[in-house]
Enzyme design. Structure first.
Site, mmCIF file in Angstrom:
data_model
loop_
_atom_site.group_PDB
_atom_site.id
_atom_site.type_symbol
_atom_site.label_atom_id
_atom_site.label_comp_id
_atom_site.label_asym_id
_atom_site.label_seq_id
_atom_site.Cartn_x
_atom_site.Cartn_y
_atom_site.Cartn_z
ATOM 1 N N CYS A 5 98.371 63.891 88.450
ATOM 2 C CA CYS A 5 98.208 63.163 87.264
ATOM 3 C C CYS A 5 96.838 62.460 86.909
ATOM 4 O O CYS A 5 96.380 62.476 85.759
ATOM 5 C CB CYS A 5 99.016 62.070 87.188
ATOM 6 N N GLU A 61 104.603 55.272 85.695
ATOM 7 C CA GLU A 61 103.385 55.924 85.814
ATOM 8 C C GLU A 61 103.359 57.446 85.629
ATOM 9 O O GLU A 61 104.270 58.208 86.195
ATOM 10 C CB GLU A 61 103.089 55.866 87.635
#
Length: 476
Positions: A267, A233
């Site tokens: 993110c 991720e």
């Protein structure tokens, strides 16, 4: 050898943790593998019950966590309780679906007479979770708890910036009844991380972090003796598109928060905004006005709503990216004078809004291409939905994207959004919201945002493997 956590806003040392020796690390992994075999035999219902007790144990710590978390990574103390709530919400949801997500899949409808077939979900074994510092609780809950409930053992490596988060997490798990060797916190150097990833007893690595870090993990796993699985991720450069019929006051407030919450260190923070030309000037004016109201300062003070970035190196990198964009022709709309704490040589970085940036000017396009991971957003004018789709997809990343339009009052706008949902190259598409994870939905990305899935039913699929059972009962 050891690591020391530096408090972002004061640059003073907070806590030091020693690394294990290579021999000690081997012992830790051996204990995890041995304990996993017995843990996987504990009935699923009992593992789920322990998970719910874990929630109760963690809640007992809730008052101690906000300041501790602020000192480790710099988010204002007024905002850290939100991470605790999100952590508990995700834990609750993932436990609520565990029984169905991990249940055997019967094929009764198509079984022939005398046969029985089904597919089991079995644990992978030992899972190494490498967690980030920016949302250390929110990110780690996505993998650690589901892995344990599914019958795995977990080696939990937190970021050196937030070591106490993993220790608290593990303490609550063991107090709830998880065996201590099933959840072990390991503070590791890069060399020791390589050793762990390549150990044949480690079956899977769940990594959250930078693209460079993801490449390193993938390459390290590729050279392991076995075929170690990885979930990566990684970063994002998440775009938003504001259509002409958007509710501007609502949209501006949401996108300002999506851009600057946690000092943009997310993110899935908004880093690119495309605005239809018919409302561009009004949108930018409102966006700048609201941005100027932030209070940048000491994150331990309750009236601060914008804290430092995580390190001096990060602050220097962010300032350089802005300066390079301005030197190449971009226009900065926020004066640093409004934020006196934002001085060179500190971790305080003023929020910044840039216009006159575009994808096709090589010197300013980097602000739309390279992940900033800081309180900076670029806003660009577009003439149509089709141009917005093209520019939103013009990125090496694909984590989330959002479209802002009046779907409630305009059926055509909802249809347009669904076209965006089909055509955007991204893991999640939002309508009129951003920077949010719903645990019922799969959290995933494309391109340089990584591979793999966490949360939802598919998060359990990633942490288990399918085992087919084919029974011929009647033999005569």
């Amino acid at each position: 050898m050891s690591q020391t956590t530096i408090i972002p806003h004061s640059q003073k040392p907070l806590i030091t943790r020693a690394y294990p020796s290579p021999e000690d690390l081997e012992g830790i992994i051996n204990k995890a593998a041995a304990s996993q075999k017995s843990w996987s035999k504990v009935p699923l219902a009992e593992r789920i019950a322990i998970g719910f007790r874990f929630i109760d144990e963690f809640k007992k710590m809730s008052d101690e966590i906000p300041l501790e978390l602020t000192l480790q990574m710099g988010r204002p103390i007024s905002q850290t309780p939100g991470e605790i709530r999100g952590f508990l919400d995700r834990a609750q949801y993932m436990l609520s679906i565990a029984s169905s997500a991990l249940a055997d899949i019967a094929l009764t409808d198509t079984d022939k007479p005398g046969f029985r077939r089904f597919i089991k979900r079995t644990p992978l074994g030992v899972v190494l979770v490498i967690a980030p510092w920016n949302y250390p609780y929110l990110v780690s809950i996505n993998s650690v708890l589901p892995a344990i409930v599914a019958g795995n053992a977990v080696l939990f490596k937190p970021s050196p910036q937030t070591p106490l988060t993993a220790e608290r997490f593990a303490l609550a798990l063991t107090q709830a009844g998880v065996p201590k060797d099933v959840i072990q916190v390991v503070h590791l150097s890069p060399e020791l991380s390589t050793q762990a990833i390549q150990n044949p007893l480690v079956d899977f690595v769940s990594f959250t972090g930078s693209v460079a870090g993801g490449h390193s993990v993938a390459e390290t796993a590729a050279f392991a003796k076995g075929f170690t699985g990885t979930a990566l991720e990684l970063g994002g450069k998440d775009p938003a598109y504001v259509r002409p019929d958007a509710d501007l006051n609502y949209t501006v407030a949401e996108l300002v928060d999506g851009s600057f919450f946690n000092s943009g260190q997310s993110c899935c923070a908004i880093e690119r905004i495309y605005v239809h030309e018919s409302i561009f000037d009004t949108f930018v004016e409102k966006f700048v006005e609201l941005t100027k109201k932030y209070r940048l300062g000491d994150p331990t003070q309750l009236d601060t709503n914008l804290g430092p970035v995580v390190s001096l190196a990060s602050a220097t990198r962010i300032r350089k990216q802005v300066a390079d964009a301005v030197a190449a022709g971009a226009t900065a709309l926020i004066s640093d004078d409004l934020f006196p704490a934002a001085q060179e040589g500190t971790t305080y970085v003023a929020p910044q809004v840039l216009i006159d940036v575009n994808h096709f000017h090589s010197h300013t396009s980097l602000i739309h291409q390279e992940e900033t991971f800081g309180p900076v957003v670029g806003i660009q004018k577009v003439s149509s939905d089709d141009e917005a789709i093209k520019l939103m997809n013009d990125s090496p990343y694909g984590l989330t994207a959002s479209v802002w339009t009046n779907a409630e009052g305009n059926a055509e706008s909802e249809e347009v959004f669904l076209k965006f949902a089909d055509e955007l190259e991204t893991g999640t598409v939002f309508l009129n919201r951003c920077d949010y994870l719903d645990p019922a939905l799969a959290w995933t990305g494309v391109k340089n945002s990584g591979r793999g899935v966490s949360l939802s039913k598919f998060g359990y699929d990633q942490l288990t493997r399918a085992k087919s059972v084919h029974m011929k009962i009647k033999t005569a």
